[in-house]
Each structure stands twice: as structure tokens, then as C-alpha cells.
Design an enzyme around this catalytic site. Structure first.
Site, PDB file in Angstrom:
ATOM      1  N   CYS A   1     -57.303 -78.746 -18.850  1.00  0.00           N
ATOM      2  CA  CYS A   1     -58.212 -78.550 -18.693  1.00  0.00           C
ATOM      3  C   CYS A   1     -58.835 -78.997 -20.532  1.00  0.00           C
ATOM      4  CB  CYS A   1     -59.146 -77.501 -18.325  1.00  0.00           C
ATOM      5  SG  CYS A   1     -60.521 -78.308 -17.791  1.00  0.00           S
TER       6      CYS A   1
ATOM      7  N   ASP B   1     -63.173 -69.536 -18.946  1.00  0.00           N
ATOM      8  CA  ASP B   1     -64.604 -69.907 -18.876  1.00  0.00           C
ATOM      9  C   ASP B   1     -65.653 -68.074 -18.718  1.00  0.00           C
ATOM     10  OD1 ASP B   1     -63.612 -72.015 -17.742  1.00  0.00           O
ATOM     11  OD2 ASP B   1     -66.345 -72.391 -17.575  1.00  0.00           O
TER      12      ASP B   1
HETATM   13  C1  RUB Z   1     -64.112 -75.910 -18.016  1.00  0.00           C
HETATM   14  C2  RUB Z   1     -62.324 -75.080 -18.911  1.00  0.00           C
HETATM   15  C3  RUB Z   1     -62.277 -74.637 -19.896  1.00  0.00           C
HETATM   16  C4  RUB Z   1     -63.643 -73.330 -20.446  1.00  0.00           C
HETATM   17  C5  RUB Z   1     -63.159 -73.203 -21.677  1.00  0.00           C
HETATM   18  O1  RUB Z   1     -64.497 -76.451 -17.146  1.00  0.00           O
HETATM   19  O2  RUB Z   1     -62.431 -74.735 -17.576  1.00  0.00           O
HETATM   20  O3  RUB Z   1     -61.060 -74.423 -20.370  1.00  0.00           O
HETATM   21  O4  RUB Z   1     -64.130 -73.552 -20.226  1.00  0.00           O
HETATM   22  O5  RUB Z   1     -63.119 -73.730 -22.495  1.00  0.00           O
HETATM   23  P1  RUB Z   1     -65.334 -78.159 -16.921  1.00  0.00           P
HETATM   24  P2  RUB Z   1     -64.044 -73.950 -24.118  1.00  0.00           P
HETATM   25  O6  RUB Z   1     -64.888 -79.060 -17.984  1.00  0.00           O
HETATM   26  O7  RUB Z   1     -65.827 -77.664 -15.675  1.00  0.00           O
HETATM   27  O8  RUB Z   1     -66.736 -77.696 -17.972  1.00  0.00           O
HETATM   28  O9  RUB Z   1     -62.955 -72.986 -24.748  1.00  0.00           O
HETATM   29  O10 RUB Z   1     -64.378 -75.308 -24.806  1.00  0.00           O
HETATM   30  O11 RUB Z   1     -64.926 -73.131 -24.057  1.00  0.00           O
END
Ligand code: RUB
Length: 328
Positions: A141, A210
Site C-alpha cells: 500500500c 490504519d
Molecule cells: C491506506 C493504508 C495505509 C495506512 C497508513 O489505505 O492502509 O497503510 O492508512 O497510512 P487506504 P499513513 O488507501 O485505503 O486509505 O502511514 O499514511 O497514515
């Protein structure tokens, strides 16, 4: 903020400003995505609500703020950074006239966003210590917290390579590939199902989160748990970079984290689905990686074995939290 009157709350729903609805739509459609970015946008939207509110009494102002928070809160259920951000903004919204309330919300929003930035930088320094010159990482991701670790390591002069999983169905891996390439990391993009094949060539699996549950489970983009199981099988360390805003306070009292189910058309369009016999399609956005598959959770407060994260959660949240935006 808890002494809400149902009549004031009902009237306030119609006074939620356009910018809040727009932000909520952008979060729902994933124009704005990623847990930290969602938190930042939600806090700023509350700030705009406060700035543009035409409320003529403190009660009406607070009711509008609650209504705006509900609109934002109901967008995506899994990233706890969203309710944690809203809660932060509500902390000091208690007394005074409308102008004082407005100023205090705006000050909280700006403090929150600054703290978010600082936390990510601090976390980056902690995570960078795990990465050595010449290391190869594998990502899943797009996580700004995970990227902060890489960025700091690169700034320290370390040369890194990365296998980047494309991350079906939304291909957030493409965003990661671009960000890493801009940092000077040598990037190889792979389809999700190729991950196991390359894990032997990888020194660290590096993902974001998340939400982190009190037992140390990592809730992150669908596919993280399979990657972690494979990484454990191959003996490759798996590190989760997550600011403390990702710690889920409700899990301290035994609640589980909701996993968002998204539109099946993200997986397959209607015509193609019709052409293959219209199967049922499921599109869970996130999954849960049990703590035994995770080596460390890197936060701005240091790095923790997942099973010990509960200590930090108790220190930050006590035994739980309220929902100051709830209707009476
Ligand atoms: C995004 C996702 C990221 C976390 C952490 O999922 O799973 O790994 O949100 O991101 P989506 P960050 O694309 O469905 O939002 O470290 O930027 O908070």
C-alpha cells in the site's frame, strides 16, 4: 461538549458548511486517503466549520461542530486516526462566547496538525535506525509513516532498494513507487502475488497501519496479514510504522475494529462481471495481522514489540474514550 440538546443538534445538521461535506466526500471516495492524511484533513475541515460558522450562540456553535464531526466520522470506519483527530479538536471546546470557541477550535486544529507532522518526523528517525546501508525493503500500500522512515534513512546517506507491491484493487503501490523513486530508492514494482517469491531478497517488510489494537494486532490494507505470514515463514522481519494516533482506544475495552467493505466495482466492472457469470464479489479494504507476525511497531515514542503496545495505549488514553460529537 456532552450536554447536547436534540433540537439544537437537528438544526445544526443543516448548518454544516460545504467544505466539510466536500472533505467527507473526498475521504469516502479516497481522493483523500491514508490514515494520517485523513486525520489531517478531518481536523482541518472542523477548523473550517468553526471559521465559517454563523451560529449565534455557544450551544448552536457546539451543535454545529458536533454535526460536522459526525459527517466526517461516518466516512471510513477502519482508520482510528479519524475519530482520534476529531476527539483532539473537541478537547478544549467548552466555555465562552462564540468567538472564543471559534478561536479555541482553530488553535486546536493547528496544534493537532503540527503534532501530526512532528510525530511523523520523530517516527521517521526511530524507524530509520532499523534500516542499514544497502538494505532492501518490501512495501504494501502507501503509508506516509512508513515512507518517513525510508526518507530519514536516505537523508542519513543510506542507499536502499525496494520491492513495491502494487496493492490491488486501488494500486496505492504506484504512489509508493513514485515517492520512493523521488527519494532515490531503487524501486522494483511487483504484483501482490509475487511477494513470497522475492521475500528471500528482502531485509525488512515495512508497512503502515490504519489502527493498532490493544493486543498489538495491526490493522492495515488488505493483504498485509498474508504478507506478514509469508515474511515470518521466510524469517524476514516485519515492521509497522504507526504514529500513536493509530492506536485504537476502544480496543482497550475489548472492542474489535470495523473492517471497511468497499464497492465491488473497485475489483471488477459490471460488464466484465456479467461476462463471467456475475459472481459475488467481496472487497474488504483492510485486514488484521496478529501480533505474533509483527516484529516491531515503530512510533514517535519509540519502537515496541506489538504485545507491549497496550502499556503505551493506557498511558495515552486511560481505559477508554468518549464520542464528544454524539447526538443527544
Ligand atoms: C491506506 C493504508 C495505509 C495506512 C497508513 O489505505 O492502509 O497503510 O492508512 O497510512 P487506504 P499513513 O488507501 O485505503 O486509505 O502511514 O499514511 O497514515
Amino acid at each position: 461538549m456532552s450536554d447536547s440538546d436534540p433540537r439544537t443538534d437537528a438544526a445544526a445538521d443543516g448548518a454544516v458548511v460545504e467544505a466539510v461535506h466536500r472533505t467527507a466526500e473526498d475521504i469516502g471516495s479516497m481522493e483523500i486517503r491514508g490514515a494520517a492524511t485523513i486525520a489531517d484533513a478531518a481536523a482541518r475541515a472542523l477548523g473550517t466549520q468553526a471559521a465559517e460558522s454563523e451560529a449565534d450562540s455557544p450551544d448552536a456553535f457546539r451543535a454545529e461542530l458536533r454535526a460536522a464531526a459526525r459527517v466526517l466520522h461516518d466516512t471510513r470506519p477502519t482508520a482510528v486516526s479519524l475519530p482520534n483527530a476529531l476527539r483532539y479538536v473537541f478537547r478544549d471546546v467548552e466555555g465562552g462566547n462564540v468567538e472564543r470557541l471559534r478561536a479555541s477550535v482553530r488553535a486546536s486544529v493547528s496544534e493537532f496538525c503540527d503534532r501530526l507532522d512532528t510525530a511523523q518526523n520523530d517516527l521517521g528517525r526511530v524507524g530509520a535506525n532499523r534500516l542499514r546501508d544497502g538494505d532492501t525493503i518490501m512495501t504494501h500500500c502507501h503509508s506516509t509513516d512508513a515512507l518517513a522512515c525510508v526518507e530519514t534513512a536516505v537523508e542519513q546517506g543510506k542507499s536502499l532498494s525496494a520491492f513495491v507491491k502494487e496493492t490491488r484493487p486501488r494500486n496505492q503501490g504506484h504512489i509508493t513507487a513514485e515517492a520512493l523513486a523521488e527519494m532515490g530508492v531503487d524501486v522494483t514494482l511487483i504484483v501482490d502475488s509475487a511477494a513470497r517469491r522475492y521475500l528471500n531478497d528482502v531485509d525488512h517488510v515495512l508497512v503502515g497501519a490504519d489502527s493498532i489494537a490493544a493486543d498489538g494486532s495491526v490493522i492495515n490494507k488488505i493483504g498485509t496479514s498474508g504478507l506478514a505470514v509469508n515474511a515470518r515463514d521466510r524469517g524476514t522481519p516485519i515492521v509497522c510504522a504507526a504514529q500513536t494516533i493509530k492506536l485504537h482506544p476502544d480496543t482497550l475495552t475489548g472492542h474489535t475494529v470495523d473492517i471497511e467493505m468497499r464497492d465491488e466495482r473497485e475489483v471488477i466492472d459490471d460488464e466484465t462481471a456479467d461476462g463471467i457469470g456475475s459472481p459475488t464479489v467481496l472487497n474488504p479494504a483492510f485486514d488484521v495481522t496478529p501480533p505474533r507476525y509483527v516484529d516491531a511497531i515503530v512510533t514517535e515514542r519509540g519502537q515496541f514489540p506489538p504485545e507491549s503496545i497496550v502499556t503505551l495505549m493506557r498511558e495515552l488514553f486511560g481505559e477508554g474514550t468518549s464520542e464528544p460529537w454524539a447526538e443527544a
